[in-house]
Enzyme design. Structure first.
Site, PDB file in Angstrom:
ATOM      1  N   ASN A  72      18.130  43.926  38.276  1.00 33.97           N
ATOM      2  CA  ASN A  72      18.174  45.280  37.731  1.00 33.97           C
ATOM      3  C   ASN A  72      18.299  45.303  36.208  1.00 33.97           C
ATOM      4  O   ASN A  72      18.729  46.287  35.634  1.00 33.97           O
ATOM      5  CB  ASN A  72      19.262  46.113  38.415  1.00 33.97           C
ATOM      6  CG  ASN A  72      20.650  45.551  38.212  1.00 33.97           C
ATOM      7  OD1 ASN A  72      20.880  44.657  37.413  1.00 33.97           O
ATOM      8  ND2 ASN A  72      21.596  46.082  38.966  1.00 33.97           N
TER       9      ASN A  72
ATOM     10  N   TYR B 220      31.940  36.213  36.797  1.00 32.16           N
ATOM     11  CA  TYR B 220      31.830  37.012  38.021  1.00 32.16           C
ATOM     12  C   TYR B 220      32.891  36.642  39.062  1.00 32.16           C
ATOM     13  O   TYR B 220      32.729  36.933  40.245  1.00 32.16           O
ATOM     14  CB  TYR B 220      30.432  36.852  38.620  1.00 32.16           C
ATOM     15  CG  TYR B 220      29.361  37.565  37.827  1.00 32.16           C
ATOM     16  CD1 TYR B 220      29.278  38.952  37.824  1.00 32.16           C
ATOM     17  CD2 TYR B 220      28.441  36.853  37.068  1.00 32.16           C
ATOM     18  CE1 TYR B 220      28.306  39.609  37.099  1.00 32.16           C
ATOM     19  CE2 TYR B 220      27.461  37.502  36.329  1.00 32.16           C
ATOM     20  CZ  TYR B 220      27.402  38.884  36.358  1.00 32.16           C
ATOM     21  OH  TYR B 220      26.432  39.539  35.632  1.00 32.16           O
TER      22      TYR B 220
ATOM     23  N   HIS C 268      23.496  44.449  32.696  1.00 36.33           N
ATOM     24  CA  HIS C 268      24.893  44.597  33.117  1.00 36.33           C
ATOM     25  C   HIS C 268      25.616  45.325  32.002  1.00 36.33           C
ATOM     26  O   HIS C 268      25.324  45.107  30.821  1.00 36.33           O
ATOM     27  CB  HIS C 268      25.555  43.227  33.318  1.00 36.33           C
ATOM     28  CG  HIS C 268      27.052  43.287  33.294  1.00 36.33           C
ATOM     29  ND1 HIS C 268      27.802  43.542  34.414  1.00 36.33           N
ATOM     30  CD2 HIS C 268      27.942  43.159  32.270  1.00 36.33           C
ATOM     31  CE1 HIS C 268      29.092  43.559  34.076  1.00 36.33           C
ATOM     32  NE2 HIS C 268      29.203  43.322  32.781  1.00 36.33           N
TER      33      HIS C 268
ATOM     34  N   GLU D 153      35.404  41.203  28.731  1.00 37.26           N
ATOM     35  CA  GLU D 153      34.059  40.623  28.762  1.00 37.26           C
ATOM     36  C   GLU D 153      33.590  40.225  27.367  1.00 37.26           C
ATOM     37  O   GLU D 153      32.988  39.152  27.193  1.00 37.26           O
ATOM     38  CB  GLU D 153      33.088  41.615  29.410  1.00 37.26           C
ATOM     39  CG  GLU D 153      33.377  41.822  30.880  1.00 37.26           C
ATOM     40  CD  GLU D 153      32.532  42.878  31.564  1.00 37.26           C
ATOM     41  OE1 GLU D 153      32.583  42.940  32.796  1.00 37.26           O
ATOM     42  OE2 GLU D 153      31.813  43.634  30.878  1.00 37.26           O
TER      43      GLU D 153
END
Length: 139
Positions: free
Chosen positions: A112, A49, A115, A126
């Site tokens: 949530n 991140y 990702h 990623e």
């Protein structure tokens, strides 16, 4: 066929709903071609991140993402990035469409549940951050 990257986040693993999330993924023509359960270290989460390191929510994000195990995945399918982003739903579950992962499972804007990569370029970055080529099995 394209690939995208997915994380099933700590809030979802804690609630034991990873199977339900995987069902939504698979029911929407994406194939899970790599998957592993892990607990992110602070260093790994901060590296992943790093684009957000100057934002006010960065420390809370790192604390959350290291708070429990996650499921990291490589998904494959036609237009995988766009398809998965549609399946995930809006970041804020209150704005997500019915039937999306976030509408059905997210607790709030931070917790949530998932990702997903936002572009094919970032998907490659990623995927390579978390997986060796030998861990990915084409369908």
């Amino acid at each position: 066929m394209n690939r995208t990257f997915s994380i099933i986040k700590p809030d979802a693993t804690k609630r034991n709903i990873t199977g339900s999330i995987n069902k939504i993924i698979e029911d929407n023509n994406l194939v899970i071609i790599a998957q592993k359960r892990t607990k992110l270290t602070k260093e790994k989460a901060e590296g992943f991140y790093s684009i957000h390191k100057d934002k006010p929510f960065f420390n809370d994000l790192i604390e959350y993402m290291t708070s429990g195990p996650v499921i990291i995945q490589v998904l494959q399918g036609d237009n995988a990035v766009e398809n998965y982003r549609k399946i995930m739903g809006a970041t804020n579950p209150e704005n997500a469409e019915k039937g999306t992962i976030r509408k059905e499972h997210a607790l709030n804007i931070q917790e949530n549940s998932v990702h997903g990569s936002d572009s094919e370029e970032n998907a490659k970055i990623e995927i390579n951050y978390f997986f060796e080529d030998s861990e990915i099995f084409n369908n």
